[in-house]
Design a protein around this motif. Structure first.
Motif, PDB file in Angstrom:
ATOM      1  N   PRO A   1       0.791  -1.242   0.000  1.00  0.00           N
ATOM      2  CA  PRO A   1       0.000   0.000   0.000  1.00  0.00           C
ATOM      3  C   PRO A   1       0.817   1.282   0.000  1.00  0.00           C
ATOM      4  N   ASP A   2       1.996   1.261   0.625  1.00  0.00           N
ATOM      5  CA  ASP A   2       2.791   2.488   0.727  1.00  0.00           C
ATOM      6  C   ASP A   2       3.875   2.590  -0.337  1.00  0.00           C
ATOM      7  N   ALA A   3       3.966   1.604  -1.231  1.00  0.00           N
ATOM      8  CA  ALA A   3       5.044   1.610  -2.224  1.00  0.00           C
ATOM      9  C   ALA A   3       4.982   2.842  -3.123  1.00  0.00           C
ATOM     10  N   GLY A   4       3.795   3.149  -3.633  1.00  0.00           N
ATOM     11  CA  GLY A   4       3.659   4.297  -4.518  1.00  0.00           C
ATOM     12  C   GLY A   4       4.018   5.602  -3.837  1.00  0.00           C
ATOM     13  N   THR A   5       3.553   5.782  -2.615  1.00  0.00           N
ATOM     14  CA  THR A   5       3.837   7.011  -1.873  1.00  0.00           C
ATOM     15  C   THR A   5       5.334   7.184  -1.652  1.00  0.00           C
ATOM     16  N   VAL A   6       5.998   6.107  -1.269  1.00  0.00           N
ATOM     17  CA  VAL A   6       7.434   6.190  -0.984  1.00  0.00           C
ATOM     18  C   VAL A   6       8.219   6.476  -2.255  1.00  0.00           C
ATOM     19  N   LEU A   7       7.932   5.762  -3.327  1.00  0.00           N
ATOM     20  CA  LEU A   7       8.670   5.980  -4.569  1.00  0.00           C
ATOM     21  C   LEU A   7       8.426   7.379  -5.126  1.00  0.00           C
ATOM     22  N   ARG A   8       7.197   7.827  -5.083  1.00  0.00           N
ATOM     23  CA  ARG A   8       6.873   9.165  -5.583  1.00  0.00           C
ATOM     24  C   ARG A   8       7.572  10.252  -4.756  1.00  0.00           C
ATOM     25  N   THR A   9       7.589  10.075  -3.447  1.00  0.00           N
ATOM     26  CA  THR A   9       8.220  11.071  -2.575  1.00  0.00           C
ATOM     27  C   THR A   9       9.725  11.122  -2.810  1.00  0.00           C
ATOM     28  N   LEU A  10      10.336   9.965  -3.014  1.00  0.00           N
ATOM     29  CA  LEU A  10      11.776   9.948  -3.300  1.00  0.00           C
ATOM     30  C   LEU A  10      12.062  10.691  -4.600  1.00  0.00           C
ATOM     31  N   ARG A  11      11.226  10.486  -5.595  1.00  0.00           N
ATOM     32  CA  ARG A  11      11.412  11.193  -6.865  1.00  0.00           C
ATOM     33  C   ARG A  11      11.299  12.707  -6.642  1.00  0.00           C
ATOM     34  N   GLU A  12      10.308  13.131  -5.853  1.00  0.00           N
ATOM     35  CA  GLU A  12      10.113  14.556  -5.591  1.00  0.00           C
ATOM     36  C   GLU A  12      11.303  15.155  -4.857  1.00  0.00           C
ATOM     37  N   ARG A  13      11.977  14.349  -4.060  1.00  0.00           N
ATOM     38  CA  ARG A  13      13.139  14.829  -3.309  1.00  0.00           C
ATOM     39  C   ARG A  13      14.429  14.745  -4.110  1.00  0.00           C
ATOM     40  N   GLY A  14      14.354  14.217  -5.314  1.00  0.00           N
ATOM     41  CA  GLY A  14      15.546  14.108  -6.139  1.00  0.00           C
ATOM     42  C   GLY A  14      16.457  12.963  -5.749  1.00  0.00           C
ATOM     43  N   VAL A  15      15.903  11.981  -5.073  1.00  0.00           N
ATOM     44  CA  VAL A  15      16.675  10.805  -4.651  1.00  0.00           C
ATOM     45  C   VAL A  15      16.560   9.721  -5.721  1.00  0.00           C
TER      46      VAL A  15
END
Length: 229
Positions: A114-128
């Protein structure tokens, strides 16, 4: 941290149940089993460890031990290992063993946590940078595309494409190089201490999650975001 590497099965995605897997293959082949027969066959397949991404064999047959140890080093070895295990179970149609193997590679056989999308999207937004490092014998990219997570992955490093499987540090090194990241600034996230823990040999930080059913693990990936603030 400059980048995060994720394992696939049991970390970002979970494979369907053995019974669901078998039922889908039966439908594909136009074969049928009664309710009790299906339940018994599913139990036998699970005990055999025939479903990739599912349970490991309760007892590994001696004649498959060598193959099992290197199964993720090529597509041919992977297929041979898992169909070899499934053939230990009597099924109404011999073609079901190959149908089962094909089914497990279908995006429909996998669900993201359930949290995979949120985590991956947030990392992208942070430039990680994000990489997927998996011991596997087939191309999992379609699974990510089907579930809408491919846009957040910068590199896929799959064992069968390199002839090397975790915990060999070389596989993690390929991923770090693909992301242009110093291993000492990388977190490896996985569910297997034996396999994913190999990243520590390069200086990566390693974070473990439990390989649980999707419904039982709603937010275990979220702490990763605290590691890369």
């Amino acid at each position: 941290m400059a980048a995060v590497l994720f394992d696939f099965s049991g970390t970002l995605f979970r494979v369907e149940s053995t019974e669901s897997w078998l039922r889908a293959a039966l439908d594909e082949r136009g074969a049928t089993l009664s309710g009790p027969e299906l339940a018994e066959a599913a139990r036998a397949l699970e005990a055999a460890g025939a479903l990739p991404g599912g349970a490991v064999p309760v007892e590994l047959p001696a004649d498959l031990a060598g193959l099992w140890a290197v199964r993720d080093e090529s597509a041919e070895l992977h297929r041979a290992a898992y169909t070899g295990l499934s053939r230990r179970v009597a099924l109404p149609d011999p073609g079901l063993h190959d149908a089962l193997y094909e089914r497990h590679m279908s995006p429909a056989a996998w669900s993201p946590y359930p949290d995979a999308g949120t985590v991956l999207r947030t990392l992208r937004e942070r430039g990680v940078g994000v990489g997927v490092v998996s011991n596997i014998g087939w191309d999992l990219r379609p699974v990510f595309r089907e579930h809408g997570l491919d846009p957040y992955v910068d590199a896929y490093v799959l064992s069968y494409e390199h002839g090397v499987q975790k915990p060999d540090p070389r596989l993690f090194s390929v991923a770090c190089e693909a992301l242009g990241a110093d291993p000492r600034q990388v977190v490896m996230v996985g569910d297997s201490r034996a396999a994913d823990g190999g990243a520590a040999a390069l200086g990566c930080r390693v974070h473990f999650v439990d390989h649980l059913p999707v419904a039982h693990r709603p937010d275990a990936l979220l702490p990763v975001l605290d590691l890369v603030r």
